[in-house]
Design a protein around this motif. Structure first.
Motif, PDB file in Angstrom:
ATOM      1  N   VAL A 177     -43.202 -70.472  82.160  1.00  0.00           N
ATOM      2  CA  VAL A 177     -42.657 -69.361  81.945  1.00  0.00           C
ATOM      3  C   VAL A 177     -42.733 -68.871  80.338  1.00  0.00           C
ATOM      4  CG1 VAL A 177     -41.211 -69.505  83.749  1.00  0.00           C
ATOM      5  CG2 VAL A 177     -40.350 -70.231  81.539  1.00  0.00           C
ATOM      6  N   GLN A 178     -42.622 -67.738  79.978  1.00  0.00           N
ATOM      7  CA  GLN A 178     -42.735 -67.168  78.808  1.00  0.00           C
ATOM      8  C   GLN A 178     -41.553 -67.520  77.985  1.00  0.00           C
ATOM      9  OE1 GLN A 178     -43.142 -62.959  78.427  1.00  0.00           O
ATOM     10  NE2 GLN A 178     -43.124 -63.041  76.085  1.00  0.00           N
ATOM     11  N   THR A 179     -41.614 -68.064  76.592  1.00  0.00           N
ATOM     12  CA  THR A 179     -40.728 -68.416  75.841  1.00  0.00           C
ATOM     13  C   THR A 179     -40.363 -67.112  74.948  1.00  0.00           C
ATOM     14  OG1 THR A 179     -41.666 -70.838  75.550  1.00  0.00           O
ATOM     15  CG2 THR A 179     -40.090 -70.016  73.771  1.00  0.00           C
ATOM     16  N   SER A 180     -38.975 -66.994  74.823  1.00  0.00           N
ATOM     17  CA  SER A 180     -38.493 -66.063  74.094  1.00  0.00           C
ATOM     18  C   SER A 180     -37.516 -66.425  73.004  1.00  0.00           C
ATOM     19  CB  SER A 180     -37.666 -64.844  75.039  1.00  0.00           C
ATOM     20  OG  SER A 180     -36.512 -65.440  75.791  1.00  0.00           O
ATOM     21  N   GLN A 181     -37.334 -65.695  71.970  1.00  0.00           N
ATOM     22  CA  GLN A 181     -36.287 -66.018  70.995  1.00  0.00           C
ATOM     23  C   GLN A 181     -35.528 -64.716  70.261  1.00  0.00           C
ATOM     24  OE1 GLN A 181     -38.158 -68.354  67.680  1.00  0.00           O
ATOM     25  NE2 GLN A 181     -35.947 -68.580  66.652  1.00  0.00           N
ATOM     26  N   MET A 182     -34.257 -65.046  70.366  1.00  0.00           N
ATOM     27  CA  MET A 182     -33.275 -63.958  70.138  1.00  0.00           C
ATOM     28  C   MET A 182     -33.402 -63.532  68.538  1.00  0.00           C
ATOM     29  SD  MET A 182     -29.520 -63.111  71.390  1.00  0.00           S
ATOM     30  CE  MET A 182     -29.056 -64.476  70.423  1.00  0.00           C
ATOM     31  N   GLU A 183     -33.568 -62.419  68.315  1.00  0.00           N
ATOM     32  CA  GLU A 183     -33.597 -62.243  66.820  1.00  0.00           C
ATOM     33  C   GLU A 183     -32.304 -61.380  66.562  1.00  0.00           C
ATOM     34  OE1 GLU A 183     -36.246 -60.008  63.317  1.00  0.00           O
ATOM     35  OE2 GLU A 183     -36.969 -60.199  65.387  1.00  0.00           O
ATOM     36  N   MET A 184     -31.317 -61.738  65.623  1.00  0.00           N
ATOM     37  CA  MET A 184     -30.312 -60.795  65.184  1.00  0.00           C
ATOM     38  C   MET A 184     -30.750 -59.700  64.209  1.00  0.00           C
ATOM     39  SD  MET A 184     -27.626 -61.937  66.836  1.00  0.00           S
ATOM     40  CE  MET A 184     -26.954 -63.450  67.590  1.00  0.00           C
ATOM     41  N   LEU A 185     -30.172 -58.587  64.607  1.00  0.00           N
ATOM     42  CA  LEU A 185     -30.584 -57.321  63.647  1.00  0.00           C
ATOM     43  C   LEU A 185     -29.387 -56.814  63.071  1.00  0.00           C
ATOM     44  CD1 LEU A 185     -33.322 -55.976  65.216  1.00  0.00           C
ATOM     45  CD2 LEU A 185     -33.814 -57.460  63.466  1.00  0.00           C
ATOM     46  N   PRO A 186     -29.257 -56.178  61.817  1.00  0.00           N
ATOM     47  CA  PRO A 186     -28.117 -55.394  61.461  1.00  0.00           C
ATOM     48  C   PRO A 186     -27.728 -54.340  62.269  1.00  0.00           C
ATOM     49  CG  PRO A 186     -29.782 -55.249  59.836  1.00  0.00           C
ATOM     50  CD  PRO A 186     -30.364 -56.244  60.825  1.00  0.00           C
ATOM     51  N   THR A 187     -26.753 -54.014  62.214  1.00  0.00           N
ATOM     52  CA  THR A 187     -26.220 -52.568  62.844  1.00  0.00           C
ATOM     53  C   THR A 187     -25.426 -51.758  62.129  1.00  0.00           C
ATOM     54  OG1 THR A 187     -24.182 -53.522  63.971  1.00  0.00           O
ATOM     55  CG2 THR A 187     -26.196 -53.901  64.959  1.00  0.00           C
ATOM     56  N   ASN A 188     -25.032 -50.614  62.595  1.00  0.00           N
ATOM     57  CA  ASN A 188     -24.317 -49.623  61.861  1.00  0.00           C
ATOM     58  C   ASN A 188     -22.728 -49.835  62.090  1.00  0.00           C
ATOM     59  OD1 ASN A 188     -26.565 -48.274  60.825  1.00  0.00           O
ATOM     60  ND2 ASN A 188     -26.852 -47.025  62.527  1.00  0.00           N
ATOM     61  N   THR A 189     -22.478 -50.357  62.736  1.00  0.00           N
ATOM     62  CA  THR A 189     -20.903 -50.769  63.203  1.00  0.00           C
ATOM     63  C   THR A 189     -20.561 -51.366  62.005  1.00  0.00           C
ATOM     64  OG1 THR A 189     -21.530 -52.627  64.415  1.00  0.00           O
ATOM     65  CG2 THR A 189     -21.601 -50.654  65.578  1.00  0.00           C
ATOM     66  N   ALA A 190     -19.154 -51.384  61.772  1.00  0.00           N
ATOM     67  CA  ALA A 190     -18.622 -52.324  60.880  1.00  0.00           C
ATOM     68  C   ALA A 190     -18.288 -53.560  61.140  1.00  0.00           C
ATOM     69  CB  ALA A 190     -17.276 -51.673  60.579  1.00  0.00           C
ATOM     70  N   ASN A 191     -18.898 -54.691  60.207  1.00  0.00           N
ATOM     71  CA  ASN A 191     -18.746 -56.155  60.539  1.00  0.00           C
ATOM     72  C   ASN A 191     -17.131 -56.489  60.450  1.00  0.00           C
ATOM     73  OD1 ASN A 191     -21.497 -56.352  60.330  1.00  0.00           O
ATOM     74  ND2 ASN A 191     -21.421 -56.475  58.180  1.00  0.00           N
ATOM     75  N   PHE A 192     -17.043 -57.629  61.649  1.00  0.00           N
ATOM     76  CA  PHE A 192     -15.635 -58.376  61.520  1.00  0.00           C
ATOM     77  C   PHE A 192     -15.664 -59.122  60.166  1.00  0.00           C
ATOM     78  CE2 PHE A 192     -16.953 -57.973  66.021  1.00  0.00           C
ATOM     79  CZ  PHE A 192     -15.880 -57.308  66.498  1.00  0.00           C
ATOM     80  N   GLN A 193     -14.482 -58.857  59.710  1.00  0.00           N
ATOM     81  CA  GLN A 193     -13.921 -59.685  58.236  1.00  0.00           C
ATOM     82  C   GLN A 193     -13.357 -60.932  58.633  1.00  0.00           C
ATOM     83  OE1 GLN A 193     -14.852 -58.789  55.491  1.00  0.00           O
ATOM     84  NE2 GLN A 193     -15.858 -56.864  56.479  1.00  0.00           N
ATOM     85  N   TRP A 194     -13.555 -62.164  57.952  1.00  0.00           N
ATOM     86  CA  TRP A 194     -13.153 -63.188  58.014  1.00  0.00           C
ATOM     87  C   TRP A 194     -11.431 -63.014  57.604  1.00  0.00           C
ATOM     88  CZ3 TRP A 194     -14.469 -67.519  60.565  1.00  0.00           C
ATOM     89  CH2 TRP A 194     -15.763 -67.612  60.986  1.00  0.00           C
ATOM     90  N   GLN A 195     -10.528 -63.575  58.196  1.00  0.00           N
ATOM     91  CA  GLN A 195      -9.155 -63.763  57.947  1.00  0.00           C
ATOM     92  C   GLN A 195      -8.423 -65.222  57.960  1.00  0.00           C
ATOM     93  OE1 GLN A 195      -7.394 -61.080  60.873  1.00  0.00           O
ATOM     94  NE2 GLN A 195      -7.518 -59.273  59.415  1.00  0.00           N
TER      95      GLN A 195
END
Length: 316
Positions: free
Chosen positions: A192-210
């Motif tokens: 079967v075909q191998t796939s790899q997920m790629e993370m891309l930036p979005t326009n949504t606000a990023n979660f902040q560490w607390q």
């Protein structure tokens, strides 16, 4: 009914011969800990483990995990485990198919399903095909026949002769023959075909560490109490804190031998908690993260020498 959990369960046997052989947790990967590596289990090895379990008469397999998940808030799978419960599963924590793991396992079970009639009819007949090679053959009264050809050599491929036909078996692999002649699947051959997920930036606000600092100075007499023994944390904290604080004092006399002998005293805490942090005079002295009962302190000049006295004082 006793069952098996692990990376391999082909050597497992139920505690009674009439009980089914069940694999309740076939581990597809492992936890991710803060600061630790991302664990990946090759699908070839996972497929080999499952095929080997089935060829020896396994009745049921449950993948752990098959669909990864995400924990939220302070919930996690164990000490220092991240809130990701992806587990390198065939379906990841986002609900996306992870290839080739998903597709290869799908083909594996399709091949096993083709052997269903013989698998439920009888126990296998095991024959040797070489030094590290075996055939597990299932035959029904109606004349149906299925076979699993295994090569347990981890380094070398093998060419075996079965029913007057030659078969090439890659290292550490099992071929499935639903009709005892045609090999429809091999655990080491990924088609079967191998796939790899790629993370891309979005326009949504990023979660902040607390971070959250628990204010011990706010503890007053109304929120403290004295008891004997360690407590069930969830009943005491009502899930409002990750920590249950125990406070005690130990009086150390000038005649204590450890002050002059230089030996490191040991603090014994009878607990099955996930993690324990020990502070002596406000300074972190030790961290304990498994279910053993003894912790060796890092800084010991200010703690008692006699382990029996320490244990009683801590428990009080």
């Amino acid at each position: 009914i006793n069952t098996c959990n692990g990376f391999y369960c082909d050597s497992f046997a139920p505690n009674k011969p009439y009980k089914p052989t069940i694999w309740t947790e076939a581990w597809s990967g492992w936890f991710t800990e803060f600061g630790g590596p991302m664990h990946h289990r090759p699908v070839q090895d996972l497929a080999f483990a499952v095929a080997r379990f089935i060829q020896k008469g396994g009745s049921s397999v449950n993948y752990y995990m098959y669909h990864g998940g995400t924990n939220f808030g302070r919930t996690a799978g164990g000490p220092f485990v991240t809130t990701s419960y992806d587990y390198d599963a065939p379906i990841d924590e986002y609900g996306l198919i992870r290839q080739p793991k998903y597709g290869h396992l799908k083909e594996l079970h399709k091949a096993i399903k083709m052997c269903e009639k013989t698998l439920v009819s009888t126990d296998p007949v095991v024959t040797s095909l070489g030094n590290k090679q075996q055939a597990h053959v299932y035959s029904s009264e109606s004349g149906d026949c299925s076979a699993f050809l295994a090569n347990y050599d981890t380094e070398s491929a093998s060419r075996v002769l079965f029913n007057n036909v030659h078969y090439n078996l890659p290292p550490w692999s099992i071929s499935i023959l639903p009709d005892c002649r045609n090999a429809v699947f091999n655990t080491a051959k990924v088609g079967v075909q191998t796939s790899q997920m790629e993370m891309l930036p979005t326009n949504t606000a990023n979660f902040q560490w607390q971070s959250y600092l628990e204010d011990l100075s706010s503890l007053d007499d109304s929120s403290t109490f004295t008891t004997q023994g360690l407590l069930e944390q969830i009943n005491v904290t009502r899930d409002t804190s990750d920590y249950l604080w125990y406070m005690t004092s130990v009086d150390i006399g000038e005649t204590e031998s450890f002050l002059h002998g230089g030996e490191l005293p040991t603090l014994i805490i009878q607990s099955t908690g996930h993690a324990v942090h020990i502070f002596v005079n406000g300074q972190l002295s030790g961290i304990h993260t498994n279910k053993e009962s003894v912790m060796q302190l890092l800084h010991t000049e200010e703690v008692c020498r006699e382990s029996e006295m320490c244990s009683d004082d801590i428990k009080h």
